[in-house]
Every structure is written in structure tokens, then in C-alpha cells.
Design an enzyme around this catalytic site. Structure first.
Site, short mmCIF file in Angstrom:
data_model
loop_
_atom_site.label_atom_id
_atom_site.label_comp_id
_atom_site.label_asym_id
_atom_site.label_seq_id
_atom_site.Cartn_x
_atom_site.Cartn_y
_atom_site.Cartn_z
N PRO A 2 0.77 -1.23 0.00
CA PRO A 2 0.00 0.00 0.00
C PRO A 2 0.81 1.29 0.00
O PRO A 2 0.93 1.94 1.01
CB PRO A 2 -0.87 -0.11 1.26
N GLU A 3 1.36 1.68 -1.13
CA GLU A 3 1.78 3.06 -1.32
C GLU A 3 0.75 3.64 -2.28
O GLU A 3 -0.24 2.98 -2.60
CB GLU A 3 3.23 3.12 -1.81
N LYS A 54 -2.69 8.13 -0.17
CA LYS A 54 -2.95 6.77 0.30
C LYS A 54 -4.37 6.62 0.83
O LYS A 54 -4.69 5.62 1.46
CB LYS A 54 -1.93 6.40 1.37
N ARG A 123 -5.36 18.20 4.31
CA ARG A 123 -4.14 17.97 5.08
C ARG A 123 -3.01 17.43 4.21
O ARG A 123 -1.87 17.35 4.66
CB ARG A 123 -4.39 16.93 6.19
N ASN A 164 7.79 4.15 1.85
CA ASN A 164 9.18 3.82 2.15
C ASN A 164 9.94 3.22 0.97
O ASN A 164 11.13 3.44 0.82
CB ASN A 164 9.23 2.86 3.35
N ARG A 254 11.51 5.40 10.68
CA ARG A 254 11.38 4.45 9.58
C ARG A 254 12.76 4.12 9.02
O ARG A 254 13.61 5.02 8.89
CB ARG A 254 10.51 5.04 8.45
#
Length: 280
Positions: A2-3, A54, A123, A164, A254
Site C-alpha cells: 500500500p503506497e 494513500k 491535510r 518507504n 522508519r
DNA sequence: GCGGTATGCCTAA
DNA sequence: TAGGCCTACCGCG
């Protein structure tokens, strides 16, 4: 995986599968309140599906919107209708005429109002996969920020949809160390970075997975790039480009992977031609 | 069967 | 910054 590419692909697929239909909405797991959405027959009219970074939004009639965020573990399963019974962990099942979508393990799956949806997207930074994206917001922030570029790329309020894997790969392809301050990144390089991200994410949408190798030429249909060959540095021991050691450290909680040879600390040259050439 | 791990992000201190 | 939360899978014993 899930990116952003996963979410945009889901939006496209689910709109095609279920858009305009009266969809049966259930929560086999019971943790999502589908009753707010459906009529007496258990159905709701799905008008639109939209991705933003996302985040995924299913827009039903009467301005009811299901907001989904997969988080780290969330997954969609797409099956032909009538589908076999869902696994017990299924948070939400959307049952259409021809296809059934199961959602498992999301961080968020809630009914929101248009105002709440607006608040969520407000946002977020520009989304490289959206036609209405305004990359200038990203350029301007990077230019004035001392924050490491590797952290900026993961900040969804500055650019959304990058995770990531893409972070590590984009920086590698541009030869940039993750710790390079935003303001030390040449503007031409930042623009090349945006174009590269657009290309990589689009490719991810088409291939339904992250592949940043093979000169960014789209794999032929059914041609599978082996997993071990789909990235240059992400979760690799050695750099696919130079065979050097891939280093890992924790940046803002991360793990970042980068090649100390290909990505030395220090501003890259102003000449972004080589970087731009990487764009698909 | 258990523990570790992962592409994410929010909250409390 | 640490901890919590969501789930599936893999290696180990």
C-alpha cells in the site's frame, strides 16, 4: 503493497467493477457499521471512487462517503460474484453484479461526510498521480526546509502517495543521500524528482506493484520482473547499480536504505540532466 | 505455536 | 520518541 499506486489502482478497478451499481455493503468482521449506508435491502448506490494519496473514498448517494486507509497491513481482495464466503477478518465487503471486493486489515474504514473528506484531503500535499496536483507547493516547501529530503518524501502533508519503497528508490535513482537538507537540493533536481515520482507511481498503478528497475521501461504483459530485481536498494544487501553495500538507518522512526557509493552526502550538481533522463 | 517482520500513521508523553 | 493498532506470512523449534 500500500503506497499511492495501490490506492489509485484500487480506485480505478473498483469504480469499473462497482461504479453506478447498487452494491451490497456488509462487514463480516462487524467492525464497520454498514447499516448507516444501506437501505432495507442492504444495498447502497455507489456513485464514484476516488483516490488521494494513500486515502480512498467511496462516494455513495446521499453524500455518504466511505473513507479507507490501508495502513501497513490493509489489503483488497477482488473476486467474481457470487464470491465464496469472506474470511472472518473481512472489515468490509462490497458486492456488485459481477465483482466482489473484500477489504481486510485497514487502519481506517469509516463513513464520513463531504466536509470530513475535504478536511482529510486538505491535510495532504500534492498527489503526483492526480491531474489536479500542484507540484509548486512541494517545490516551495523543499526549497525553504532544512528537513532531510528523505523525511520530506515520507511526509504526506508535503507530497502524498510516496512510501518507504518509493522514497528509497527515488533517492537512489537521483543519487541523493536521504539526509540531504531540502534546501540544499537543487531546484532542478527537485523538479526532476517530481517527474520521476510521477513516472514510477504510474508504472506501479499499471503493474500493480513497485518496480523501479529495467530503465523504467514497462515490462511486457505477463513479463514478471523477479522480486529481487524490482528495486535498486530497498531491502537489499547490495546495491543493484554498483554492487556496493546498502546501508540502513532509522530516519523519523522508519528504516531508510541507501547506497553509500551511489548516494554520497552532499548536494548533487545543479545539472539535473542526468537525473531528468531517468524519467520514463 | 511463537516471534519477528512489513509498503503507515496516530497518540501520549 | 515510544508504543499501539491493523493482518498475513515465514522461519524456527
Amino acid at each position: 503493497m500500500p503506497e499511492g499506486h495501490t490506492i489509485h489502482r484500487a480506485a480505478r478497478d473498483h469504480l469499473r467493477d462497482l461504479g453506478g451499481q447498487r452494491v451490497v455493503v456488509t462487514s463480516p468482521q462487524g467492525r464497520f457499521d454498514a447499516d448507516v449506508l444501506v437501505d432495507a435491502s442492504g444495498r447502497a448506490h455507489l456513485q464514484h471512487v476516488e483516490a488521494y494519496g494513500k486515502h480512498l473514498f467511496y462516494v455513495f448517494e446521499s453524500e455518504r462517503i466511505v473513507h479507507v486507509h490501508l495502513g501497513l497491513f490493509g489489503k483488497f481482495y477482488r473476486r467474481r460474484s457470487p464470491a465464496s464466503p469472506p474470511r472472518s477478518s473481512t472489515r468490509m465487503r462490497l458486492e456488485g453484479e459481477a465483482m466482489t471486493i473484500d477489504l481486510v486489515g485497514p487502519t481506517a474504514c469509516d463513513v464520513v461526510t463531504p466536509e470530513q473528506m475535504q478536511a482529510i484531503t486538505a491535510r495532504l500535499g500534492p498527489d503526483p498521480l492526480r491531474a489536479d496536483a500542484k507540484p509548486r507547493r512541494f517545490y516551495a516547501y523543499v526549497a525553504r526546509s532544512k528537513t532531510p529530503i528523505g523525511a520530506i518524501l515520507m511526509d504526506q502533508s508535503r507530497i502524498c502517495g510516496v512510501g518507504n519503497v518509493y522514497r528509497a528508490e527515488v533517492l537512489h535513482l537521483l543519487g541523493i543521500h536521504p539526509d540531504l537538507p531540502g534546501s540544499s537540493t537543487p531546484p532542478a533536481t527537485v523538479r526532476a524528482m517530481w517527474r520521476l515520482i510521477v513516472g514510477l507511481l504510474r508504472r506501479g498503478v499499471e503493474e500493480k506493484r513497485i518496480v523501479t528497475t529495467r530503465g523504467l521501461v514497462l515490462a511486457k504483459p505477463r513479463e514478471r520482473v523477479p522480486r529481487s530485481d524490482s528495486t535498486h536498494v530497498y531491502r537489499r544487501r547490495t546495491c543493484r547499480t554498483c554492487q556496493g553495500v546498502v546501508l540502513t538507518y532509522i530516519l523519523r522512526a522508519r528504516a531508510v536504505h541507501y547506497c553509500s557509493t551511489c548516494q554520497p552526502l552532499g548536494a548533487p550538481s545543479e545539472d539535473a540532466d542526468s537525473a531528468a533522463a531517468l524519467g520514463p
